[in-house]
Design a protein around this motif. Sequence first.
Motif, PDB file in Angstrom:
ATOM      1  N   PHE A 156       3.185  -5.896   7.692  1.00 18.68           N
ATOM      2  CA  PHE A 156       4.021  -5.823   6.487  1.00 18.68           C
ATOM      3  C   PHE A 156       4.033  -4.404   5.948  1.00 18.68           C
ATOM      4  O   PHE A 156       3.047  -3.678   6.019  1.00 18.68           O
ATOM      5  N   GLU A 157       5.189  -4.050   5.388  1.00 15.44           N
ATOM      6  CA  GLU A 157       5.356  -2.765   4.723  1.00 15.44           C
ATOM      7  C   GLU A 157       6.243  -3.004   3.500  1.00 15.44           C
ATOM      8  O   GLU A 157       7.302  -3.624   3.622  1.00 15.44           O
ATOM      9  N   GLY A 158       5.782  -2.575   2.332  1.00 13.77           N
ATOM     10  CA  GLY A 158       6.580  -2.819   1.136  1.00 13.77           C
ATOM     11  C   GLY A 158       5.947  -2.255  -0.116  1.00 13.77           C
ATOM     12  O   GLY A 158       5.277  -1.204  -0.068  1.00 13.77           O
ATOM     13  N   TYR A 159       6.111  -2.983  -1.237  1.00 14.18           N
ATOM     14  CA  TYR A 159       5.692  -2.476  -2.540  1.00 14.18           C
ATOM     15  C   TYR A 159       5.122  -3.604  -3.395  1.00 14.18           C
ATOM     16  O   TYR A 159       5.558  -4.757  -3.303  1.00 14.18           O
ATOM     17  N   VAL A 160       4.159  -3.247  -4.234  1.00 13.03           N
ATOM     18  CA  VAL A 160       3.604  -4.204  -5.184  1.00 13.03           C
ATOM     19  C   VAL A 160       4.663  -4.549  -6.227  1.00 13.03           C
ATOM     20  O   VAL A 160       5.286  -3.671  -6.812  1.00 13.03           O
ATOM     21  N   THR A 161       4.878  -5.848  -6.444  1.00 16.35           N
ATOM     22  CA  THR A 161       5.833  -6.286  -7.473  1.00 16.35           C
ATOM     23  C   THR A 161       5.144  -6.948  -8.657  1.00 16.35           C
ATOM     24  O   THR A 161       5.772  -7.174  -9.683  1.00 16.35           O
ATOM     25  N   GLY A 162       3.856  -7.260  -8.514  1.00 17.16           N
ATOM     26  CA  GLY A 162       3.143  -7.854  -9.630  1.00 17.16           C
ATOM     27  C   GLY A 162       1.678  -8.048  -9.316  1.00 17.16           C
ATOM     28  O   GLY A 162       1.296  -8.295  -8.171  1.00 17.16           O
ATOM     29  N   VAL A 163       0.850  -7.907 -10.333  1.00 15.41           N
ATOM     30  CA  VAL A 163      -0.591  -8.161 -10.222  1.00 15.41           C
ATOM     31  C   VAL A 163      -0.941  -9.230 -11.243  1.00 15.41           C
ATOM     32  O   VAL A 163      -0.720  -9.055 -12.442  1.00 15.41           O
ATOM     33  N   LYS A 164      -1.442 -10.349 -10.764  1.00 16.77           N
ATOM     34  CA  LYS A 164      -1.808 -11.462 -11.646  1.00 16.77           C
ATOM     35  C   LYS A 164      -3.321 -11.481 -11.793  1.00 16.77           C
ATOM     36  O   LYS A 164      -4.050 -11.917 -10.901  1.00 16.77           O
ATOM     37  N   PRO A 165      -3.830 -10.964 -12.922  1.00 16.46           N
ATOM     38  CA  PRO A 165      -5.279 -10.917 -13.114  1.00 16.46           C
ATOM     39  C   PRO A 165      -5.844 -12.310 -13.310  1.00 16.46           C
ATOM     40  O   PRO A 165      -5.160 -13.229 -13.754  1.00 16.46           O
ATOM     41  N   GLY A 166      -7.082 -12.480 -12.984  1.00 13.87           N
ATOM     42  CA  GLY A 166      -7.719 -13.772 -13.143  1.00 13.87           C
ATOM     43  C   GLY A 166      -8.825 -13.923 -12.140  1.00 13.87           C
ATOM     44  O   GLY A 166      -9.262 -12.957 -11.519  1.00 13.87           O
ATOM     45  N   ILE A 167      -9.280 -15.132 -11.974  1.00 11.55           N
ATOM     46  CA  ILE A 167     -10.349 -15.429 -11.021  1.00 11.55           C
ATOM     47  C   ILE A 167      -9.810 -16.465 -10.051  1.00 11.55           C
ATOM     48  O   ILE A 167      -9.740 -17.649 -10.379  1.00 11.55           O
ATOM     49  N   PRO A 168      -9.394 -16.048  -8.851  1.00 11.16           N
ATOM     50  CA  PRO A 168      -9.359 -14.669  -8.338  1.00 11.16           C
ATOM     51  C   PRO A 168      -8.087 -13.938  -8.769  1.00 11.16           C
ATOM     52  O   PRO A 168      -7.243 -14.513  -9.464  1.00 11.16           O
ATOM     53  N   THR A 169      -7.947 -12.700  -8.337  1.00 12.46           N
ATOM     54  CA  THR A 169      -6.766 -11.890  -8.638  1.00 12.46           C
ATOM     55  C   THR A 169      -5.769 -11.983  -7.480  1.00 12.46           C
ATOM     56  O   THR A 169      -6.140 -11.901  -6.319  1.00 12.46           O
ATOM     57  N   THR A 170      -4.484 -12.142  -7.834  1.00 12.33           N
ATOM     58  CA  THR A 170      -3.417 -12.248  -6.842  1.00 12.33           C
ATOM     59  C   THR A 170      -2.469 -11.058  -6.969  1.00 12.33           C
ATOM     60  O   THR A 170      -2.068 -10.695  -8.076  1.00 12.33           O
ATOM     61  N   ILE A 171      -2.126 -10.474  -5.841  1.00 13.05           N
ATOM     62  CA  ILE A 171      -1.183  -9.344  -5.811  1.00 13.05           C
ATOM     63  C   ILE A 171       0.042  -9.779  -5.019  1.00 13.05           C
ATOM     64  O   ILE A 171      -0.069 -10.225  -3.878  1.00 13.05           O
ATOM     65  N   LYS A 172       1.213  -9.664  -5.630  1.00 14.98           N
ATOM     66  CA  LYS A 172       2.473 -10.047  -4.990  1.00 14.98           C
ATOM     67  C   LYS A 172       3.218  -8.793  -4.534  1.00 14.98           C
ATOM     68  O   LYS A 172       3.190  -7.772  -5.219  1.00 14.98           O
ATOM     69  N   MET A 173       3.911  -8.907  -3.392  1.00 17.52           N
ATOM     70  CA  MET A 173       4.592  -7.755  -2.803  1.00 17.52           C
ATOM     71  C   MET A 173       5.921  -8.167  -2.199  1.00 17.52           C
ATOM     72  O   MET A 173       6.110  -9.328  -1.834  1.00 17.52           O
TER      73      MET A 173
END
Length: 333
Positions: free
Chosen positions: A77-94
Amino acid sequence: MLRPVCNIKIGLQDFDFVTEGSIVTSWKLFTDTAEITLPHKFKKNDKVIFVGEDNLFKKGDAVTIEAGYFPVKNHLFEGYVTGVKPGIPTTIKMQDPTYLLKQNNLTLSFKSVTLKELITACLSAAKEKSKGYVLEGLNKITVETVEAKLGAFRITNVNIVNVLEELKKTYALTSYMRGHILYVGLAYNGNGKKVKLEFYKDILNDENLEYLKEEDRPIKVKAISMLENNTKIEIELGDPNGEQRTITKYNLSEAQLKEVATREISRLRYEGFSGNFTTFLHTPLYHGDEIEIIDRKTPERNGVYLVEAAEYQIGINGYFQTITLGVRIDARN
């Protein structure tokens, strides 16, 4: 013994572990997406993932994901971060570089334009309105299109993905990105790799695969011929209640269009597999790749298929890919 390995780079940070990750790629989607989950105590250089304005990962960070089995790491995959969802655990969307095409609305008008001219002009206009990582990313994008004359065309306060959606709706032109190359025109460009996969050896889970006869595949084809005067001829053939497929041709008469539609129905109505299956992530498959499926217990079910979509799963539970089959392309009875 298989040993999973990965390397994930986000912005200036890179790391070699992930709790869970998934990547989805398909020509039916304008945008390939990825999502990773990191341990809730993840730190690097004494910084946590989410700390107000001083985030370790930020929206717009460039991303590359590589994974495989030691010693091979495949580019997934190659792309860009579109959102970071803080919490337990943390999720990063791209999202893949299609994300860059969504950042600016454009207004353009053409008395007559080809497909390549249209997309090139849209990219140029978007660059003029961009800065930072968006401009940097847009400068990397190259365009490959089929030859097509669109005639008069107007864009009013929409982004480039909206334009691609209109091209798909009106002209049945498929768009997708592979890295920073934007393809517009055909779902399959014929450049895919070829692999062989065997039941009971490579295919781990086939419960979502179904073997269908020709009569079990009702198909309706909508065929469009775009004429040089910017008018079009439309016809529909096949089963009125069947799954619709749309094809676009240029400067064909109605009789020629019927011949094309008839051949397309024959191509789509075949005996063979439909659905998806799971295999190890040895060789990542993309839409447009060719799979020869081998069933040594029932060899009459052997056949060659195009890949329609793929989903990669990486994480502590292992590295796998789920492949959705497209049409069968080898000789059929």
